[in-house]
Design an enzyme around this catalytic site. Structure first.
Site, PDB file in Angstrom:
ATOM      1  CG  HIS A  94      38.356  77.028  65.010  1.00  0.00           C
ATOM      2  ND1 HIS A  94      39.607  77.185  65.550  1.00  0.00           N
ATOM      3  CD2 HIS A  94      37.856  75.900  65.570  1.00  0.00           C
ATOM      4  CE1 HIS A  94      39.866  76.192  66.390  1.00  0.00           C
ATOM      5  NE2 HIS A  94      38.815  75.393  66.414  1.00  0.00           N
ATOM      6  CE1 TYR A 104      36.459  86.565  65.173  1.00  0.00           C
ATOM      7  CE2 TYR A 104      35.190  87.409  67.030  1.00  0.00           C
ATOM      8  CZ  TYR A 104      36.032  86.452  66.486  1.00  0.00           C
ATOM      9  OH  TYR A 104      36.469  85.394  67.255  1.00  0.00           O
ATOM     10  CB  ALA A 151      54.848  77.784  57.635  1.00  0.00           C
TER      11      ALA A 151
HETATM   12  C1  BJW Z   1      54.745  79.629  63.069  1.00  0.00           C
HETATM   13  C2  BJW Z   1      55.122  80.792  62.390  1.00  0.00           C
HETATM   14  C3  BJW Z   1      55.682  80.619  61.118  1.00  0.00           C
HETATM   15  C4  BJW Z   1      54.303  81.394  64.270  1.00  0.00           C
HETATM   16  N1  BJW Z   1      55.833  79.384  60.637  1.00  0.00           N
HETATM   17  N2  BJW Z   1      54.930  78.410  62.572  1.00  0.00           N
HETATM   18  C5  BJW Z   1      40.409  71.611  79.010  1.00  0.00           C
HETATM   19  C6  BJW Z   1      41.021  70.540  78.354  1.00  0.00           C
HETATM   20  C7  BJW Z   1      40.717  70.246  77.023  1.00  0.00           C
HETATM   21  C8  BJW Z   1      39.830  71.024  76.317  1.00  0.00           C
HETATM   22  C9  BJW Z   1      39.225  72.091  76.961  1.00  0.00           C
HETATM   23  C10 BJW Z   1      39.510  72.369  78.297  1.00  0.00           C
HETATM   24  N3  BJW Z   1      38.777  73.467  78.644  1.00  0.00           N
HETATM   25  C11 BJW Z   1      38.057  73.862  77.581  1.00  0.00           C
HETATM   26  C12 BJW Z   1      38.325  73.023  76.548  1.00  0.00           C
HETATM   27  C13 BJW Z   1      37.766  73.109  75.160  1.00  0.00           C
HETATM   28  C14 BJW Z   1      38.272  74.327  74.414  1.00  0.00           C
HETATM   29  C15 BJW Z   1      39.800  74.377  74.509  1.00  0.00           C
HETATM   30  O1  BJW Z   1      40.507  73.687  73.784  1.00  0.00           O
HETATM   31  N4  BJW Z   1      40.341  75.226  75.371  1.00  0.00           N
HETATM   32  C16 BJW Z   1      41.795  75.294  75.551  1.00  0.00           C
HETATM   33  C17 BJW Z   1      42.209  76.748  75.745  1.00  0.00           C
HETATM   34  C18 BJW Z   1      42.184  74.376  76.707  1.00  0.00           C
HETATM   35  N5  BJW Z   1      37.865  74.157  73.047  1.00  0.00           N
HETATM   36  C19 BJW Z   1      36.692  74.556  72.636  1.00  0.00           C
HETATM   37  O2  BJW Z   1      35.914  75.163  73.348  1.00  0.00           O
HETATM   38  C20 BJW Z   1      36.325  74.205  71.218  1.00  0.00           C
HETATM   39  N6  BJW Z   1      35.074  73.530  71.209  1.00  0.00           N
HETATM   40  C21 BJW Z   1      34.938  72.301  71.783  1.00  0.00           C
HETATM   41  O3  BJW Z   1      35.863  71.746  72.342  1.00  0.00           O
HETATM   42  O4  BJW Z   1      33.686  71.758  71.622  1.00  0.00           O
HETATM   43  C22 BJW Z   1      33.438  70.467  72.211  1.00  0.00           C
HETATM   44  C23 BJW Z   1      33.920  69.315  71.373  1.00  0.00           C
HETATM   45  C24 BJW Z   1      34.266  68.128  71.979  1.00  0.00           C
HETATM   46  C25 BJW Z   1      34.705  67.044  71.226  1.00  0.00           C
HETATM   47  C26 BJW Z   1      34.768  67.128  69.861  1.00  0.00           C
HETATM   48  C27 BJW Z   1      34.400  68.297  69.261  1.00  0.00           C
HETATM   49  C28 BJW Z   1      34.007  69.381  70.019  1.00  0.00           C
HETATM   50  C29 BJW Z   1      36.177  75.455  70.364  1.00  0.00           C
HETATM   51  C30 BJW Z   1      37.482  76.120  70.148  1.00  0.00           C
HETATM   52  C31 BJW Z   1      37.297  77.444  69.425  1.00  0.00           C
HETATM   53  C32 BJW Z   1      38.630  78.153  69.227  1.00  0.00           C
HETATM   54  N7  BJW Z   1      38.378  79.453  68.792  1.00  0.00           N
HETATM   55  C33 BJW Z   1      39.523  80.316  68.481  1.00  0.00           C
HETATM   56  C34 BJW Z   1      38.985  81.760  68.207  1.00  0.00           C
HETATM   57  C35 BJW Z   1      37.981  81.812  67.155  1.00  0.00           C
HETATM   58  C36 BJW Z   1      38.590  81.957  65.795  1.00  0.00           C
HETATM   59  C37 BJW Z   1      39.126  83.346  65.551  1.00  0.00           C
HETATM   60  O5  BJW Z   1      38.600  84.331  66.087  1.00  0.00           O
HETATM   61  O6  BJW Z   1      40.082  83.434  64.780  1.00  0.00           O
HETATM   62  O7  BJW Z   1      40.251  79.794  67.379  1.00  0.00           O
HETATM   63  S1  BJW Z   1      40.730  80.401  69.788  1.00  0.00           S
HETATM   64  C38 BJW Z   1      42.119  80.507  68.752  1.00  0.00           C
HETATM   65  O8  BJW Z   1      42.966  79.368  68.991  1.00  0.00           O
HETATM   66  C39 BJW Z   1      41.573  80.372  67.313  1.00  0.00           C
HETATM   67  C40 BJW Z   1      42.564  79.416  66.720  1.00  0.00           C
HETATM   68  O9  BJW Z   1      41.985  78.768  65.592  1.00  0.00           O
HETATM   69  C41 BJW Z   1      42.895  78.503  67.847  1.00  0.00           C
HETATM   70  C42 BJW Z   1      44.186  77.777  67.696  1.00  0.00           C
HETATM   71  O10 BJW Z   1      45.282  78.657  67.689  1.00  0.00           O
HETATM   72  P1  BJW Z   1      46.530  78.341  66.769  1.00  0.00           P
HETATM   73  O11 BJW Z   1      46.106  78.382  65.342  1.00  0.00           O
HETATM   74  O12 BJW Z   1      47.196  77.131  67.233  1.00  0.00           O
HETATM   75  O13 BJW Z   1      47.427  79.653  67.006  1.00  0.00           O
HETATM   76  P2  BJW Z   1      48.529  79.935  68.131  1.00  0.00           P
HETATM   77  O14 BJW Z   1      48.766  81.402  68.113  1.00  0.00           O
HETATM   78  O15 BJW Z   1      48.167  79.317  69.401  1.00  0.00           O
HETATM   79  O16 BJW Z   1      49.814  79.166  67.602  1.00  0.00           O
HETATM   80  C43 BJW Z   1      50.508  79.572  66.426  1.00  0.00           C
HETATM   81  C44 BJW Z   1      51.739  78.674  66.284  1.00  0.00           C
HETATM   82  O17 BJW Z   1      52.371  79.028  65.070  1.00  0.00           O
HETATM   83  C45 BJW Z   1      52.774  78.870  67.411  1.00  0.00           C
HETATM   84  O18 BJW Z   1      53.159  77.590  67.916  1.00  0.00           O
HETATM   85  C46 BJW Z   1      53.955  79.555  66.721  1.00  0.00           C
HETATM   86  O19 BJW Z   1      55.229  79.139  67.193  1.00  0.00           O
HETATM   87  C47 BJW Z   1      53.778  79.102  65.288  1.00  0.00           C
HETATM   88  N8  BJW Z   1      54.297  80.052  64.298  1.00  0.00           N
HETATM   89  N9  BJW Z   1      54.894  81.874  63.202  1.00  0.00           N
HETATM   90  C48 BJW Z   1      55.518  78.306  61.399  1.00  0.00           C
HETATM   91  N10 BJW Z   1      56.123  81.688  60.387  1.00  0.00           N
END
Ligand code: BJW
Length: 235
Positions: free
Chosen positions: A109, A56, A221
């Site tokens: 987040h 971080y 984007a």
């Molecule tokens: C472009 C581009 C350009 C590139 N133009 N596009 C099984 C099933 C369902 C859920 C779970 C499960 N097991 C566990 C869970 C829950 C878990 C989860 O979802 N896990 C999955 C891996 C399955 N989630 C959690 O634990 C969350 N908490 C939770 O669920 O609490 C309970 C709850 C229940 C009900 C309601 C509420 C809460 C917490 C999630 C925390 C995520 N943390 C992170 C890291 C911390 C932040 C940091 O350090 O920065 O957050 S993980 C990481 O992924 C980060 C991001 O915010 C997050 C999402 O990623 P994002 O933004 O989508 O990025 P990418 O890289 O994946 O995608 C980028 C996209 O852009 C791509 O598609 C490219 O093509 C595109 N792109 N260039 C347009 N120029």
């Protein structure tokens, strides 16, 4: 007359990619050979706080080297000129939306610019490095500071406000997110269940949930968001 009254925009790492910020699931989802799940969980922080602080600290330092891109500024233009409400719900921990001019931004987040004391729970703004020896400026406890970031297994911030906004939205736009991390990945399904909002995905490629959107536009984007904003403001 704008067609839509309440617009909710969900953003992910892809919107900051053209500013030079790495997305999560490129590079095989690895950071210096570590899986995201190994640096972004409470367990990882307990196991190796130095590694997690370094991850971080590097990302916090990188923020001063990057600037908002055309997608960020287009969303700010939309908010400033749209007659209804425009709220950005971002999964990103950078401050590029704010620096691009957006005012109503929800960081579900957390933010790189904040750290939190594990002892008194106070959240404070932070600019430089933070480590295991950092003292809390509020309660003076030593070694209890952590990034104010939502890690896997933790509850994202502001969920009540976000679900309220989704319930009242008539346009939901998802920009630059892979649709792999919940609860954000479930917002489009939530919106579809309510059934009164148009849904649009703007992403480089179809996300995991692309088929749930009424409309999809694929490409950078920085090109597609300004076009979308111009269309909305023209209507
Ligand atoms: C472009 C581009 C350009 C590139 N133009 N596009 C099984 C099933 C369902 C859920 C779970 C499960 N097991 C566990 C869970 C829950 C878990 C989860 O979802 N896990 C999955 C891996 C399955 N989630 C959690 O634990 C969350 N908490 C939770 O669920 O609490 C309970 C709850 C229940 C009900 C309601 C509420 C809460 C917490 C999630 C925390 C995520 N943390 C992170 C890291 C911390 C932040 C940091 O350090 O920065 O957050 S993980 C990481 O992924 C980060 C991001 O915010 C997050 C999402 O990623 P994002 O933004 O989508 O990025 P990418 O890289 O994946 O995608 C980028 C996209 O852009 C791509 O598609 C490219 O093509 C595109 N792109 N260039 C347009 N120029």
């Amino acid at each position: 007359m704008n067609l839509y009254k309440n617009i909710v925009i969900l953003t992910g790492a892809g919107i900051s990619a053209e500013s030079g910020v790495k997305t999560f699931r490129d590079n095989n989802g690895l950071w210096e050979e570590h899986r995201m799940e190994d640096v972004a969980t409470p367990e990882a922080f307990m196991r190796d706080p130095h590694l997690v602080h370094r991850f971080y600290n590097l990302r916090r330092a990188q923020m001063s080297d990057v600037t908002p891109n055309l997608a960020h500024s287009a969303l700010a233009l939309l908010e400033a000129n749209h007659r209804g409400s425009v709220t950005v719900v971002t999964q990103n921990v950078d401050d590029l939306h704010e620096r691009g001019g957006s005012k109503d931004v929800i960081h579900m987040h957390g933010e790189l610019g904040n750290v939190r004391c594990g002892h008194c729970a106070e959240v404070v703004q932070w600019h430089g490095d933070c480590d295991t020896k950092t003292t809390c400026p509020t309660c003076a406890a030593g070694g209890a500071m952590r990034p104010d970031i939502v890690w896997f297994g933790e509850m994202p911030f502001h969920m009540d406000r976000i679900y309220g906004l989704l319930a009242g939205a008539d346009l939901f736009v998802s920009i630059g997110t892979s649709g792999t991390v919940y609860p954000a990945a479930g917002f489009v399904a939530e919106i579809n269940q309510i059934g009164r909002a148009h849904t649009l995905e703007i992403n480089m490629e179809p996300s995991v949930g692309a088929s749930q959107f009424a409309e999809t536009r694929h490409g950078p984007a920085g090109e597609l968001v300004p076009v979308f904003v111009e269309e909305i403001l023209r209507d």
